[in-house]
Write a protein that holds these residues in place. Structure first.
Motif, short mmCIF file in Angstrom:
data_model
loop_
_atom_site.label_atom_id
_atom_site.label_comp_id
_atom_site.label_asym_id
_atom_site.label_seq_id
_atom_site.Cartn_x
_atom_site.Cartn_y
_atom_site.Cartn_z
N LEU A 79 0.85 -0.85 0.57
CA LEU A 79 -0.14 0.17 0.14
C LEU A 79 0.95 1.45 0.04
O LEU A 79 1.33 1.10 0.98
CB LEU A 79 -1.13 -0.17 1.16
CG LEU A 79 -2.06 1.34 1.47
CD1 LEU A 79 -2.75 1.06 0.40
CD2 LEU A 79 -2.73 1.28 2.92
N TYR A 80 1.04 1.83 -1.03
CA TYR A 80 1.72 3.21 -1.11
C TYR A 80 0.34 4.71 -1.30
O TYR A 80 -0.22 4.84 -1.52
CB TYR A 80 1.86 3.38 -2.15
CG TYR A 80 3.45 4.51 -2.73
CD1 TYR A 80 4.05 5.18 -1.62
CD2 TYR A 80 3.38 5.35 -3.51
CE1 TYR A 80 5.02 5.89 -1.38
CE2 TYR A 80 4.26 6.75 -3.75
CZ TYR A 80 5.42 6.62 -2.28
OH TYR A 80 6.44 7.71 -2.32
N LEU A 81 0.44 5.59 -0.04
CA LEU A 81 -0.29 6.60 0.04
C LEU A 81 0.01 7.98 -0.39
O LEU A 81 1.70 8.37 -0.10
CB LEU A 81 -0.72 6.74 2.04
CG LEU A 81 -1.55 5.50 2.43
CD1 LEU A 81 -1.75 5.45 3.85
CD2 LEU A 81 -2.84 5.15 1.56
N ILE A 82 -0.62 9.21 -1.12
CA ILE A 82 -0.55 10.15 -0.33
C ILE A 82 -0.32 11.07 1.11
O ILE A 82 -1.04 10.76 1.91
CB ILE A 82 -1.18 11.20 -1.45
CG1 ILE A 82 -1.16 10.66 -2.34
CG2 ILE A 82 -1.27 12.39 -1.20
CD1 ILE A 82 -2.32 11.40 -3.05
N HIS A 83 -0.03 11.47 1.32
CA HIS A 83 0.57 11.18 3.07
C HIS A 83 0.09 12.35 3.66
O HIS A 83 -0.50 12.16 4.64
CB HIS A 83 2.39 11.66 3.62
CG HIS A 83 2.57 11.40 4.78
ND1 HIS A 83 3.51 10.78 5.45
CD2 HIS A 83 1.60 11.40 6.37
CE1 HIS A 83 3.47 10.46 6.95
NE2 HIS A 83 1.68 10.67 6.86
N TRP A 84 -0.39 13.24 3.49
CA TRP A 84 -1.25 14.68 3.53
C TRP A 84 -1.19 15.40 1.72
O TRP A 84 -0.94 15.30 1.30
CB TRP A 84 -0.41 15.21 3.88
CG TRP A 84 -0.31 15.19 5.14
CD1 TRP A 84 0.96 15.00 6.04
CD2 TRP A 84 -1.33 15.44 6.61
NE1 TRP A 84 0.68 14.53 6.90
CE2 TRP A 84 -0.32 15.03 7.76
CE3 TRP A 84 -2.89 16.27 6.66
CZ2 TRP A 84 -0.71 15.54 8.59
CZ3 TRP A 84 -3.13 16.40 8.39
CH2 TRP A 84 -1.18 16.29 9.05
N PRO A 85 -2.83 16.12 1.66
CA PRO A 85 -3.40 16.06 0.75
C PRO A 85 -3.05 17.63 0.07
O PRO A 85 -3.43 18.39 0.20
CB PRO A 85 -5.16 16.60 0.85
CG PRO A 85 -5.16 16.86 2.12
CD PRO A 85 -3.79 15.68 2.67
N VAL A 86 -1.65 17.93 0.52
CA VAL A 86 -0.71 19.10 0.09
C VAL A 86 0.64 18.75 -0.44
O VAL A 86 1.16 17.98 -0.88
CB VAL A 86 -0.68 19.12 1.52
CG1 VAL A 86 0.53 20.77 1.73
CG2 VAL A 86 -1.46 20.03 2.60
N SER A 87 0.53 19.48 -1.66
CA SER A 87 1.48 19.18 -2.44
C SER A 87 2.68 20.96 -2.49
O SER A 87 2.45 21.93 -2.91
CB SER A 87 1.07 19.59 -3.97
OG SER A 87 2.16 19.10 -5.02
N THR A 88 3.48 20.58 -1.79
CA THR A 88 4.71 21.75 -1.11
C THR A 88 6.17 21.62 -2.48
O THR A 88 6.40 20.71 -2.84
CB THR A 88 4.80 21.77 0.14
OG1 THR A 88 4.65 20.70 0.21
CG2 THR A 88 3.65 22.26 0.63
N ASN A 89 6.36 23.00 -2.20
CA ASN A 89 7.40 22.76 -3.16
C ASN A 89 8.55 22.99 -2.26
O ASN A 89 8.39 23.77 -1.43
CB ASN A 89 7.92 24.12 -4.05
CG ASN A 89 9.25 24.84 -5.10
OD1 ASN A 89 9.82 24.50 -4.24
ND2 ASN A 89 9.08 25.23 -5.61
N PRO A 90 9.03 21.89 -2.54
CA PRO A 90 10.65 21.61 -1.31
C PRO A 90 11.14 22.54 -1.04
O PRO A 90 12.09 22.49 0.19
CB PRO A 90 11.17 20.40 -2.02
CG PRO A 90 11.67 19.95 -3.10
CD PRO A 90 9.93 21.08 -3.54
N GLU A 91 11.48 23.62 -2.17
CA GLU A 91 12.54 25.19 -1.30
C GLU A 91 11.24 25.79 -1.25
O GLU A 91 11.79 26.90 -0.21
CB GLU A 91 12.90 25.14 -2.84
CG GLU A 91 14.00 24.38 -3.25
CD GLU A 91 14.67 24.96 -4.80
OE1 GLU A 91 14.04 26.23 -5.51
OE2 GLU A 91 14.85 24.43 -6.04
#
Length: 296
Positions: free
Chosen positions: A110-122
């Motif tokens: 099982l592979y999950l999207i941990h949070w519904p949040v897509s953030t720029n790592p920088e």
């Protein structure tokens, strides 16, 4: 009346037909040297667990992998979950490959999207041109290839965010699970009903509350534990399974790891008391980071 405690072997069937063991060893905050390795080995060899839950952000995938290897249990008999972190939403396959390398596995169950949040790592801020829907489309592609993941799901998704996902163009796979905080002081009845209507299993993290948990001191829970002559943790885990949710208790103490997978059946009266506990004692949420408001 002493409860009949038994190692739990309950499995649920996910919406793609794969079986998921109802009790998993949670490994969040198991970061001291060898803590995750030892607890995973104990869980698999002495605690009769067949489900291990970790995540890239926990920083312990290598140790979890070492624990699985040390346990020497047939891989096909272990259900392994890991998760994609917020800063890797544009980099799904590479992030998964890195997790597999650390876990020393060819695939995860099982592979999950941990949070519904897509953030720029920088910048640590949300992307303007990429949301969790785009991320899910990438997960669908990997899942359909049929090699690296057996099922895909989400974590920390509200009904609103699930609706956005399921109604988006190009989304044709319903998440197998939604992993959220859940316990008798956070029962989330509306979310539970919604997930059931979509054939999505709820996975309950922090089922025992946080460290120094108010749940262990709650008079109702203590009273029920005394009645059955069991630990409060065993009451909470048994309740979670009885409501047909997957439950992820975490511990690095050997005796607790083992006892947490010994469950029993609550009488209807006590089960209902726990179902309604938050109405009496109030709602308690232990995990609500600031970034959770991104990408509404």
């Amino acid at each position: 009346m002493a409860a009949k405690l038994e190692f739990n072997t309950t499995e649920f069937t996910l919406n793609n037909g794969h079986k998921i063991p109802a009790v998993a060893l949670g490994t969040w905050r198991a970061t001291e040297k060898d803590a995750a390795k030892n607890s995973v080995k104990t869980a698999l060899t002495e605690g009769h667990y067949r489900h291990i839950d970790t995540a890239a952000i926990y920083g312990n995938e290598e140790e979890v992998g070492e624990g699985i290897k040390a346990a020497n249990v047939d891989r096909k008999n272990i259900f392994v979950t890991t998760k994609l972190w917020n800063s890797e939403h544009k980099n799904v396959e590479n992030a998964l490959d890195e997790s597999l390398k650390k876990l020393q596995l060819d695939y995860v169950d099982l592979y999950l999207i941990h949070w519904p949040v897509s953030t720029n790592p920088e910048t640590k801020k949300p992307y303007d041109d990429h949301t969790f829907v785009d991320t899910w489309r990438s997960l669908q592609k990997i899942y359909k290839e049929g090699k690296k993941v057996k099922a895909i799901g989400v974590s920390n998704f509200t009904i609103k965010k699930l609706e956005k996902l399921l109604n988006s163009e190009g989304v044709d796979i319903v998440p197998a699970v939604n992993q959220v905080e859940a316990h008798p002081l956070l029962t989330q009845p509306e979310l539970v009903d919604y997930l059931k209507s979509k054939n999505i299993y709820l996975e309950a993290y922090s089922p025992l509350g946080s460290s120094d948990s108010p749940l262990f001191k709650n008079p109702t829970i203590v009273e029920i534990a005394k009645k059955y002559q069991v630990e409060p943790a065993q009451v909470l885990i048994s309740w979670a399974i009885q409501r047909k949710t997957v439950v992820l208790p975490k511990s690095v103490t050997e005796s607790r790891v083992i006892s947490n997978n010994k469950t029993f059946v609550l009488e209807d009266e006590d089960f209902e008391k726990l179902n309604k506990l938050s109405e009496k004692d109030g709602v308690v949420r232990t995990c609500d980071p600031d970034f959770n408001n991104f990408n509404d």
